[in-house]
Design a protein around this motif. Structure first.
Motif, PDB file in Angstrom:
ATOM      1  N   GLU A 126       0.689  -1.109   0.079  1.00  0.00           N
ATOM      2  CA  GLU A 126       0.109  -0.051  -0.041  1.00  0.00           C
ATOM      3  C   GLU A 126       0.854   1.275   0.017  1.00  0.00           C
ATOM      4  O   GLU A 126       0.590   2.143   0.442  1.00  0.00           O
ATOM      5  CB  GLU A 126      -0.823   0.037   1.114  1.00  0.00           C
ATOM      6  N   ASP A 163      -7.012   1.319   2.439  1.00  0.00           N
ATOM      7  CA  ASP A 163      -7.325   2.177   0.951  1.00  0.00           C
ATOM      8  C   ASP A 163      -8.361   3.203   1.133  1.00  0.00           C
ATOM      9  O   ASP A 163      -9.315   3.603   0.133  1.00  0.00           O
ATOM     10  CB  ASP A 163      -7.612   1.031  -0.042  1.00  0.00           C
ATOM     11  N   GLN A 195     -11.454   2.543   1.947  1.00  0.00           N
ATOM     12  CA  GLN A 195     -12.846   2.401   1.628  1.00  0.00           C
ATOM     13  C   GLN A 195     -13.624   2.120   2.864  1.00  0.00           C
ATOM     14  O   GLN A 195     -14.999   2.229   2.598  1.00  0.00           O
ATOM     15  CB  GLN A 195     -12.794   0.760   0.980  1.00  0.00           C
ATOM     16  N   SER A 208      -7.358  -4.300  -5.529  1.00  0.00           N
ATOM     17  CA  SER A 208      -7.745  -4.902  -4.734  1.00  0.00           C
ATOM     18  C   SER A 208      -6.695  -6.342  -4.620  1.00  0.00           C
ATOM     19  O   SER A 208      -6.192  -6.599  -5.343  1.00  0.00           O
ATOM     20  CB  SER A 208      -9.098  -5.465  -4.764  1.00  0.00           C
ATOM     21  N   LYS A 209      -6.328  -6.674  -3.137  1.00  0.00           N
ATOM     22  CA  LYS A 209      -5.295  -7.737  -2.949  1.00  0.00           C
ATOM     23  C   LYS A 209      -5.969  -9.100  -3.557  1.00  0.00           C
ATOM     24  O   LYS A 209      -5.326 -10.065  -3.029  1.00  0.00           O
ATOM     25  CB  LYS A 209      -4.712  -7.389  -1.754  1.00  0.00           C
TER      26      LYS A 209
HETATM   27  N1  UDP Z   1      -4.330  -6.836   3.319  1.00  0.00           N
HETATM   28  C1  UDP Z   1      -3.250  -7.361   4.170  1.00  0.00           C
HETATM   29  N2  UDP Z   1      -2.919  -8.680   3.555  1.00  0.00           N
HETATM   30  C2  UDP Z   1      -3.233  -9.426   2.599  1.00  0.00           C
HETATM   31  C3  UDP Z   1      -4.124  -8.759   1.888  1.00  0.00           C
HETATM   32  C4  UDP Z   1      -4.799  -7.548   2.112  1.00  0.00           C
HETATM   33  O1  UDP Z   1      -2.955  -6.873   5.218  1.00  0.00           O
HETATM   34  O2  UDP Z   1      -2.506 -10.276   2.452  1.00  0.00           O
HETATM   35  C5  UDP Z   1      -5.028  -5.407   3.447  1.00  0.00           C
HETATM   36  C6  UDP Z   1      -4.913  -4.492   2.578  1.00  0.00           C
HETATM   37  O3  UDP Z   1      -3.532  -3.761   2.465  1.00  0.00           O
HETATM   38  C7  UDP Z   1      -6.049  -3.527   2.900  1.00  0.00           C
HETATM   39  C8  UDP Z   1      -7.055  -4.421   3.680  1.00  0.00           C
HETATM   40  O4  UDP Z   1      -6.128  -5.744   3.774  1.00  0.00           O
HETATM   41  O5  UDP Z   1      -5.652  -2.530   3.791  1.00  0.00           O
HETATM   42  C9  UDP Z   1      -8.102  -4.824   2.388  1.00  0.00           C
HETATM   43  O6  UDP Z   1      -7.425  -5.389   1.342  1.00  0.00           O
HETATM   44  P1  UDP Z   1      -8.076  -4.862  -0.006  1.00  0.00           P
HETATM   45  O7  UDP Z   1      -8.525  -3.705  -0.142  1.00  0.00           O
HETATM   46  O8  UDP Z   1      -7.244  -5.426  -1.078  1.00  0.00           O
HETATM   47  O9  UDP Z   1      -9.570  -5.905  -0.307  1.00  0.00           O
HETATM   48  P2  UDP Z   1     -10.991  -5.736  -0.546  1.00  0.00           P
HETATM   49  O10 UDP Z   1     -11.403  -4.201  -0.127  1.00  0.00           O
HETATM   50  O11 UDP Z   1     -10.892  -5.679  -1.926  1.00  0.00           O
HETATM   51  O12 UDP Z   1     -11.842  -6.697   0.088  1.00  0.00           O
END
Ligand code: UDP
Ligand code: MG
Length: 320
Positions: free
Chosen positions: A20, A102, A104, A211-212
Motif C-alpha cells: 500500500e 485504502d 474504503q 484489490s489484493k
Molecule cells: N491486506 C493485508 N494482507 C493481505 C491482503 C490485504 O494486510 O494479504 C490489507 C490491505 O492492505 C487492505 C485490506 O487488507 O488494507 C483490505 O484489502 P483489499 O482492499 O485488497 O481488499 P478488498 O477491499 O478488495 O476486500
C-alpha cells in the motif's frame, strides 16, 4: 472494581497494509486530521503484512516522526487476518478500531463509532455496509452465497458485516484469549458477544492500487472460514450416507423380488448405478473429512499466527 463502564479515552486505529505504498501516507494524514478535528485521543497501528513494495520504509519513517504512530513489520506475508490480530495485540488504546488502508472504510465513520462507544455502555460498534460498493457481479453472488452458509451454520448475521469495527478493551481481551490459529475476525468478533451497536457506511472506492484478492485467494478464504466456523459440511456426509442407504434398500428389495419372480438377469444397470453412486459419495466424503483433518493438523501445530520482524514506536524505543 465496579460494573461501571471501563476507561474510555484513547482509541487505537489498526490498519493492515499490504503493498500500500501509495496509500499509507495519505491514509495516515486523513485519519489524523479527522481525529484532531474531533479531539479524539488516538494512536495509529500500521501492520505491514510482508509488502514487497516500499510500504515498510514509509511506515518506519512515519512512526519515527510521529509518536502517535506505531509500525509493526511482519517477517513475511501472513494475510490480513494475522495482521488484524497483531494489531490488536500491539494496540494500547481503551478501544480498537479496524480499518482498511485504502480508505474504503470512511474515516468519518470512526468518529460516529467513537461517539457511540464513548457516550453509551456499548462494547462493540460494528460497521455494516449500506451498499456493497463497486464489486464484480460474480464476486457479489459468491460472497452472498458464502455469507448465507455462514449465517445458517453459525447463527450469526454476517451478511453486511465487515472488518470495520470498534471493539472495547474488554472485547479485545476476549478475542486475545481465543487460542485458535486459523482465525476469522469477522465471525469471532461477533461470537464473543458483548453489547453491540451498528453503524452503516457506504463502501468508498479504493484510493490507489488494486484489490489484493485473487479469485483463488477468495475461494480459499471462503472454504477456510466455512470449515473453521461450522462442521455442517461434515454432516452432508451423514445425510448422503442415509440417502444412499435408503436407495440401496429399495433397489435391494426390488432385486430380491425380481429374483423370486424369476425376472432377474436384467440387474446389470443397477449394479453400475450403485457402483458409481457409492464411489462418488465416498470420494466426496473423504474430501470433506480430509479438509477437517488438515484444519486439525494446522491447529495442533500451535504455530504463532504471525512473526514480527520489527516494531517502531517513537516514545519508548530502546526500552522494554
Ligand atoms: N491486506 C493485508 N494482507 C493481505 C491482503 C490485504 O494486510 O494479504 C490489507 C490491505 O492492505 C487492505 C485490506 O487488507 O488494507 C483490505 O484489502 P483489499 O482492499 O485488497 O481488499 P478488498 O477491499 O478488495 O476486500
Ligand atoms: Mg479494499
Amino acid at each position: 472494581m465496579t460494573a461501571e463502564m471501563g476507561k474510555k479515552e484513547k482509541i487505537s486505529i489498526i490498519i493492515p497494509s499490504y503493498n500500500e505504498e501509495g496509500n499509507v501516507d495519505h491514509t495516515a494524514a486523513v485519519v489524523t486530521k479527522i481525529m484532531e478535528e474531533n479531539s479524539i485521543p488516538f494512536e495509529l497501528v500500521f501492520v505491514n503484512d510482508g509488502s514487497s513494495d516500499g510500504t515498510w520504509d514509509r511506515l518506519e519513517k512515519m512512526a519515527e516522526r510521529d509518536e502517535r504512530i506505531v509500525a509493526v513489520n511482519f517477517s513475511r506475508n501472513f494475510g490480513k487476518e494475522s495482521a488484524i490480530f497483531a494489531g490488536l495485540e500491539t494496540a494500547t488504546g481503551d478501544a480498537c478500531v479496524l480499518m482498511d488502508c485504502d480508505l474504503q472504510h470512511p474515516p468519518e465513520t470512526i468518529v460516529e463509532m467513537y461517539k457511540i462507544w464513548k457516550n453509551n455502555d456499548i462494547d462493540v460498534v460494528e460497521g455494516r455496509k449500506a451498499d456493497r460498493g463497486k464489486e464484480k457481479k460474480a464476486y457479489r453472488g459468491f460472497s452472498l452465497l458464502f455469507y448465507k452458509m455462514i449465517n445458517k451454520a453459525s447463527g450469526l448475521d454476517m451478511n453486511a458485516a465487515s472488518d470495520f469495527k470498534l471493539l472495547d478493551r474488554r472485547a479485545v481481551d476476549a478475542l486475545m484469549r481465543m487460542p485458535e490459529r486459523l482465525t476469522f475476525f469477522r465471525a469471532m468478533s461477533s461470537w464473543v458477544g458483548f453489547k453491540t451497536e451498528k453503524v452503516y457506511f457506504e463502501v468508498a472506492e479504493r484510493e490507489v492500487g488494486e484489490s489484493k484478492w485473487t479469485t483463488r485467494g477468495l475461494i480459499k478464504f471462503a472454504i477456510n472460514n466455512i470449515t473453521s466456523f461450522t462442521s455442517a459440511p461434515m454432516q452432508i456426509v451423514t445425510v448422503c450416507g442415509v440417502i444412499t442407504f435408503i436407495i440401496s434398500l429399495i433397489l435391494g428389495i426390488t432385486t430380491v423380488v425380481q429374483k423370486i419372480l424369476g425376472e432377474s438377469d436384467a440387474g446389470f444397470p443397477t449394479v453400475i448405478i450403485l457402483q458409481l453412486l457409492t464411489s462418488s459419495i465416498i470420494m466426496f466424503s473423504l474430501g470433506i473429512i480430509g479438509f477437517y483433518i488438515s484444519k486439525i493438523y494446522e491447529e495442533v501445530k500451535q504455530r504463532p499466527r504471525y512473526i514480527i520482524r520489527d516494531i517502531v514506536r517513537k516514545n519508548n524505543r530502546g526500552d522494554s
